[in-house]
Design a protein around this motif. Structure first.
Motif, PDB file in Angstrom:
ATOM      1  N   ILE A 168      -9.326  26.869 -36.469  1.00  0.00           N
ATOM      2  CA  ILE A 168      -9.680  26.446 -35.113  1.00  0.00           C
ATOM      3  C   ILE A 168     -11.120  25.938 -35.069  1.00  0.00           C
ATOM      4  CG2 ILE A 168     -10.107  27.286 -32.754  1.00  0.00           C
ATOM      5  CD1 ILE A 168      -7.632  29.126 -33.173  1.00  0.00           C
ATOM      6  N   SER A 169     -12.010  26.619 -35.776  1.00  0.00           N
ATOM      7  CA  SER A 169     -13.405  26.185 -35.832  1.00  0.00           C
ATOM      8  C   SER A 169     -13.514  24.797 -36.454  1.00  0.00           C
ATOM      9  CB  SER A 169     -14.227  27.193 -36.634  1.00  0.00           C
ATOM     10  OG  SER A 169     -15.564  26.773 -36.740  1.00  0.00           O
ATOM     11  N   TRP A 170     -12.782  24.574 -37.545  1.00  0.00           N
ATOM     12  CA  TRP A 170     -12.772  23.247 -38.202  1.00  0.00           C
ATOM     13  C   TRP A 170     -12.283  22.182 -37.213  1.00  0.00           C
ATOM     14  CZ3 TRP A 170      -8.330  20.277 -39.222  1.00  0.00           C
ATOM     15  CH2 TRP A 170      -8.546  19.129 -39.995  1.00  0.00           C
ATOM     16  N   LEU A 171     -11.263  22.542 -36.458  1.00  0.00           N
ATOM     17  CA  LEU A 171     -10.698  21.617 -35.466  1.00  0.00           C
ATOM     18  C   LEU A 171     -11.742  21.256 -34.407  1.00  0.00           C
ATOM     19  CD1 LEU A 171      -7.764  20.525 -35.031  1.00  0.00           C
ATOM     20  CD2 LEU A 171      -7.462  22.379 -33.389  1.00  0.00           C
ATOM     21  N   LEU A 172     -12.414  22.279 -33.875  1.00  0.00           N
ATOM     22  CA  LEU A 172     -13.406  22.056 -32.822  1.00  0.00           C
ATOM     23  C   LEU A 172     -14.623  21.289 -33.350  1.00  0.00           C
ATOM     24  CD1 LEU A 172     -13.261  25.556 -31.087  1.00  0.00           C
ATOM     25  CD2 LEU A 172     -12.486  23.393 -30.117  1.00  0.00           C
ATOM     26  N   ASN A 173     -14.923  21.456 -34.624  1.00  0.00           N
ATOM     27  CA  ASN A 173     -16.061  20.758 -35.222  1.00  0.00           C
ATOM     28  C   ASN A 173     -15.843  19.261 -35.311  1.00  0.00           C
ATOM     29  OD1 ASN A 173     -18.626  21.494 -36.035  1.00  0.00           O
ATOM     30  ND2 ASN A 173     -17.884  22.814 -37.675  1.00  0.00           N
ATOM     31  N   ARG A 174     -14.605  18.840 -35.279  1.00  0.00           N
ATOM     32  CA  ARG A 174     -14.291  17.410 -35.391  1.00  0.00           C
ATOM     33  C   ARG A 174     -14.527  16.659 -34.085  1.00  0.00           C
ATOM     34  NH1 ARG A 174     -11.131  15.988 -39.750  1.00  0.00           N
ATOM     35  NH2 ARG A 174      -9.956  14.449 -38.551  1.00  0.00           N
ATOM     36  N   GLY A 175     -14.843  17.406 -33.022  1.00  0.00           N
ATOM     37  CA  GLY A 175     -15.096  16.778 -31.728  1.00  0.00           C
ATOM     38  C   GLY A 175     -14.033  17.151 -30.718  1.00  0.00           C
ATOM     39  N   MET A 176     -14.396  17.124 -29.434  1.00  0.00           N
ATOM     40  CA  MET A 176     -13.496  17.621 -28.389  1.00  0.00           C
ATOM     41  C   MET A 176     -12.305  16.709 -28.141  1.00  0.00           C
ATOM     42  SD  MET A 176     -14.073  20.576 -27.584  1.00  0.00           S
ATOM     43  CE  MET A 176     -12.895  20.678 -26.246  1.00  0.00           C
ATOM     44  N   ARG A 177     -12.465  15.402 -28.361  1.00  0.00           N
ATOM     45  CA  ARG A 177     -11.352  14.492 -28.066  1.00  0.00           C
ATOM     46  C   ARG A 177     -10.129  14.841 -28.922  1.00  0.00           C
ATOM     47  NH1 ARG A 177     -11.322   9.586 -25.636  1.00  0.00           N
ATOM     48  NH2 ARG A 177     -13.580   9.340 -25.809  1.00  0.00           N
ATOM     49  N   GLU A 178     -10.355  14.993 -30.235  1.00  0.00           N
ATOM     50  CA  GLU A 178      -9.246  15.308 -31.136  1.00  0.00           C
ATOM     51  C   GLU A 178      -8.746  16.734 -30.910  1.00  0.00           C
ATOM     52  OE1 GLU A 178      -8.418  15.249 -35.940  1.00  0.00           O
ATOM     53  OE2 GLU A 178      -9.909  13.908 -35.073  1.00  0.00           O
ATOM     54  N   SER A 179      -9.678  17.680 -30.697  1.00  0.00           N
ATOM     55  CA  SER A 179      -9.287  19.077 -30.467  1.00  0.00           C
ATOM     56  C   SER A 179      -8.396  19.188 -29.235  1.00  0.00           C
ATOM     57  CB  SER A 179     -10.531  19.948 -30.274  1.00  0.00           C
ATOM     58  OG  SER A 179     -11.368  19.885 -31.390  1.00  0.00           O
ATOM     59  N   MET A 180      -8.758  18.458 -28.167  1.00  0.00           N
ATOM     60  CA  MET A 180      -7.995  18.560 -26.921  1.00  0.00           C
ATOM     61  C   MET A 180      -6.607  17.960 -27.068  1.00  0.00           C
ATOM     62  SD  MET A 180      -9.633  20.443 -25.000  1.00  0.00           S
ATOM     63  CE  MET A 180      -8.273  20.391 -23.847  1.00  0.00           C
ATOM     64  N   ARG A 181      -6.461  16.933 -27.908  1.00  0.00           N
ATOM     65  CA  ARG A 181      -5.124  16.374 -28.131  1.00  0.00           C
ATOM     66  C   ARG A 181      -4.192  17.438 -28.711  1.00  0.00           C
ATOM     67  NH1 ARG A 181      -7.391  11.608 -30.806  1.00  0.00           N
ATOM     68  NH2 ARG A 181      -7.726   9.982 -29.266  1.00  0.00           N
ATOM     69  N   ILE A 182      -4.679  18.145 -29.714  1.00  0.00           N
ATOM     70  CA  ILE A 182      -3.857  19.184 -30.359  1.00  0.00           C
ATOM     71  C   ILE A 182      -3.627  20.349 -29.401  1.00  0.00           C
ATOM     72  CG2 ILE A 182      -3.812  20.864 -32.251  1.00  0.00           C
ATOM     73  CD1 ILE A 182      -5.381  18.757 -33.899  1.00  0.00           C
ATOM     74  N   ASN A 183      -4.697  20.783 -28.716  1.00  0.00           N
ATOM     75  CA  ASN A 183      -4.563  21.891 -27.757  1.00  0.00           C
ATOM     76  C   ASN A 183      -3.573  21.539 -26.652  1.00  0.00           C
ATOM     77  OD1 ASN A 183      -5.697  24.561 -26.729  1.00  0.00           O
ATOM     78  ND2 ASN A 183      -6.029  23.235 -24.964  1.00  0.00           N
ATOM     79  N   ASN A 184      -3.673  20.320 -26.109  1.00  0.00           N
ATOM     80  CA  ASN A 184      -2.768  19.892 -25.033  1.00  0.00           C
ATOM     81  C   ASN A 184      -1.320  19.921 -25.498  1.00  0.00           C
ATOM     82  OD1 ASN A 184      -5.084  19.460 -23.590  1.00  0.00           O
ATOM     83  ND2 ASN A 184      -4.940  17.240 -23.528  1.00  0.00           N
ATOM     84  N   ALA A 185      -1.089  19.458 -26.745  1.00  0.00           N
ATOM     85  CA  ALA A 185       0.277  19.434 -27.274  1.00  0.00           C
ATOM     86  C   ALA A 185       0.847  20.845 -27.393  1.00  0.00           C
ATOM     87  CB  ALA A 185       0.293  18.739 -28.637  1.00  0.00           C
ATOM     88  N   ILE A 186       0.025  21.792 -27.878  1.00  0.00           N
ATOM     89  CA  ILE A 186       0.512  23.174 -28.050  1.00  0.00           C
ATOM     90  C   ILE A 186       0.715  23.838 -26.695  1.00  0.00           C
ATOM     91  CG2 ILE A 186      -0.011  25.438 -29.047  1.00  0.00           C
ATOM     92  CD1 ILE A 186      -1.499  23.990 -31.279  1.00  0.00           C
TER      93      ILE A 186
END
Length: 464
Positions: A168-186
């Motif tokens: 999750i930390s790696w995901l958030l480190n990539r920036g919020m735009r990409e993190s939110m796409r994955i979070n929204n899908a889940i």
């Protein structure tokens, strides 16, 4: 030391200037996804059954509604703050701006307790749940790496808990735009699974199971509301993201209040269907939703529910790790913790240092420390923040230097903020004595750190 030094207040312009380096990518939909990710966890598959059996009967649906009304008073106070003061740090920053530095520090210290312990406990549970989930596919996770550090019982660390926190930390480190796409899908998957249960379960509802509706009377419904109140905690983390939101004056209130509305509807639907499928007296089990589905021979759905529980825990961890990194960034930004924590990466627009520190602490706690007895501390940390935010609205409106609010305003001012603060205090009194003792030790430690480090390194010293 002059007492006035403790109550120095930050200037809003200073915060806005520091936080402008965040990438503003989040919409109202993203905020609701973030909030629902935090609020709707495994509890939705457990609480409606166990609370119905113990306190409320089918009246659990009213318990959820009553708890939501109580929570909505605090949610509206958060919505006004986030609308007027679009800065990172949530209640910590609000406290600094309207009450003074030491109150801000206490709120920040309370939130650190809430966020870090909450994620560590959920990471621990995720590891245990994942082990049982893969066992259904005849895969085995060795006992040695499937529990907290307890050599006497053959466990040396929860590897899945550690790995999911770092992922999750790696995901958030990539920036919020990409993190939110994955979070929204889940989050969509999680909501779809809840709706699947409601739709499938509705075919097996027997109205006679709803009688008597309130077997323990109005007192049982109230007690149920006090218990499920904590199921709604998490909407406040939405306000941590204010500095990264497009049009925060409009989107922050939608995100905070929208989260509460959606969560309430989902909790109530599950409660109605569950108590209609099975008489409430049989629901005092560890997994009431799966139990109800098994009773009506819908065993295939139980696996889907397990997947929904894992999705619920994952999105909760995404939201809390994100929020805790923004909180630690805010405290570092102000110099109350080492200033490297208050740096924002110019490429990704994320506070990489604070995220790294938070990740390591949570991974250690979630992977090696048994946290079963500490979860009540999460509740008291949250309620302390709610209390000050509620009464802070009155202070906010009386400070002439604060911006004129053309966004969301708490209705029935000042009655509603006062009611909100008193309700939060009442909920704090319901917590057990050992929680108060442990939290007193935590806050005493926080004050020592503030007086020995934070006060001397505060950036407000440069403005004196």
């Amino acid at each position: 030391m002059a007492i006035s030094r403790l109550f120095r207040r930050e200037k809003l312009d200073s915060y806005l200037s520091s936080d402008k380096h965040f990438a503003k990518t989040m919409s109202a939909k993203d905020l609701m996804s973030l909030g629902i990710g935090a609020v709707i966890g495994t509890g939705i598959f457990i609480l409606p059954g166990t609370i119905a059996a113990q306190y409320s009967g089918p009246g659990i649906v009213l318990s959820f509604l009553l708890a939501a009304i109580v929570c909505s008073t605090a949610a509206m106070c958060y919505a006004e703050f986030a609308s007027v003061l679009p800065v990172a740090g949530s209640a910590y920053s609000y406290g600094n701006l309207v009450f003074g530095e030491i109150i801000g520090w206490v709120l920040g210290w309370a939130l650190i307790l809430e966020y870090v312990l909450a994620v560590a406990a959920v990471a621990n549970a995720f590891g245990a749940y994942f082990k049982s989930f893969v066992a259904g596919f005849h895969l085995t996770i060795p006992t040695a790496i499937a529990g907290p550090f307890d050599p006497a019982h053959g466990t040396y660390g929860n590897l899945v808990a550690i790995l999911v926190v770092f992922f999750i930390s790696w995901l958030l480190n990539r920036g919020m735009r990409e993190s939110m796409r994955i979070n929204n899908a889940i989050v969509i998957v999680k909501i779809a699974i809840i709706i699947l249960f409601v739709v499938v379960g509705a075919f097996y509802v027997r109205p006679e199971n709803w009688h008597p509706f309130a077997p323990f009377g109005a007192a049982g419904i109230r007690r149920g509301a006090a218990t499920v109140f904590f199921a709604y905690l998490g909407f406040d983390v939405v306000s941590s993201s204010a500095a990264e939101v497009k049009n925060p004056r409009r989107n922050m209130p939608i995100g905070i209040i929208g989260t509460l509305v959606v969560a309430t509807v989902l909790y109530m639907l599950v409660a109605i269907v569950l108590t209609g499928m099975v008489t409430y007296t049989k629901l005092n089990v560890a997994d009431p939703v799966a139990f109800a589905l098994t009773l009506v021979h819908q065993n295939w759905t139980s696996g889907i529910i397990s997947l929904g529980a894992l999705a619920g825990m994952f999105t909760m961890m995404v939201t809390m790790i994100y929020s805790s990194s923004r909180l630690i960034y805010s405290v570092g930004r102000d110099g109350l913790l080492p200033k490297f924590l208050g740096k924002i990466d110019s490429q990704t627009g994320t506070p990489k240092h604070s995220l790294a520190v938070v990740t390591v602490v949570i991974a250690i706690l979630g992977g090696f420390v048994p946290l079963d007895q500490l979860t009540n501390l999460v509740n008291i940390g949250t309620l302390v923040a709610f209390l000050f935010v509620s009464f802070g609205i009155i202070r906010l409106r009386h400070l002439p230097e604060m911006p004129k609010n053309t966004g969301f305003k708490v209705p029935f001012y000042p009655v509603l903020p006062i009611i909100s603060g008193l309700l939060c205090f009442y909920m704090m009194l319901q917590l057990p004595a050992e929680t108060w003792i442990a939290s007193t030790i935590w806050f005493a430690l926080g004050l020592v750190i503030y007086l020995t480090y934070g006060l001397r390194h505060s950036r407000l010293n440069d403005q004196a």
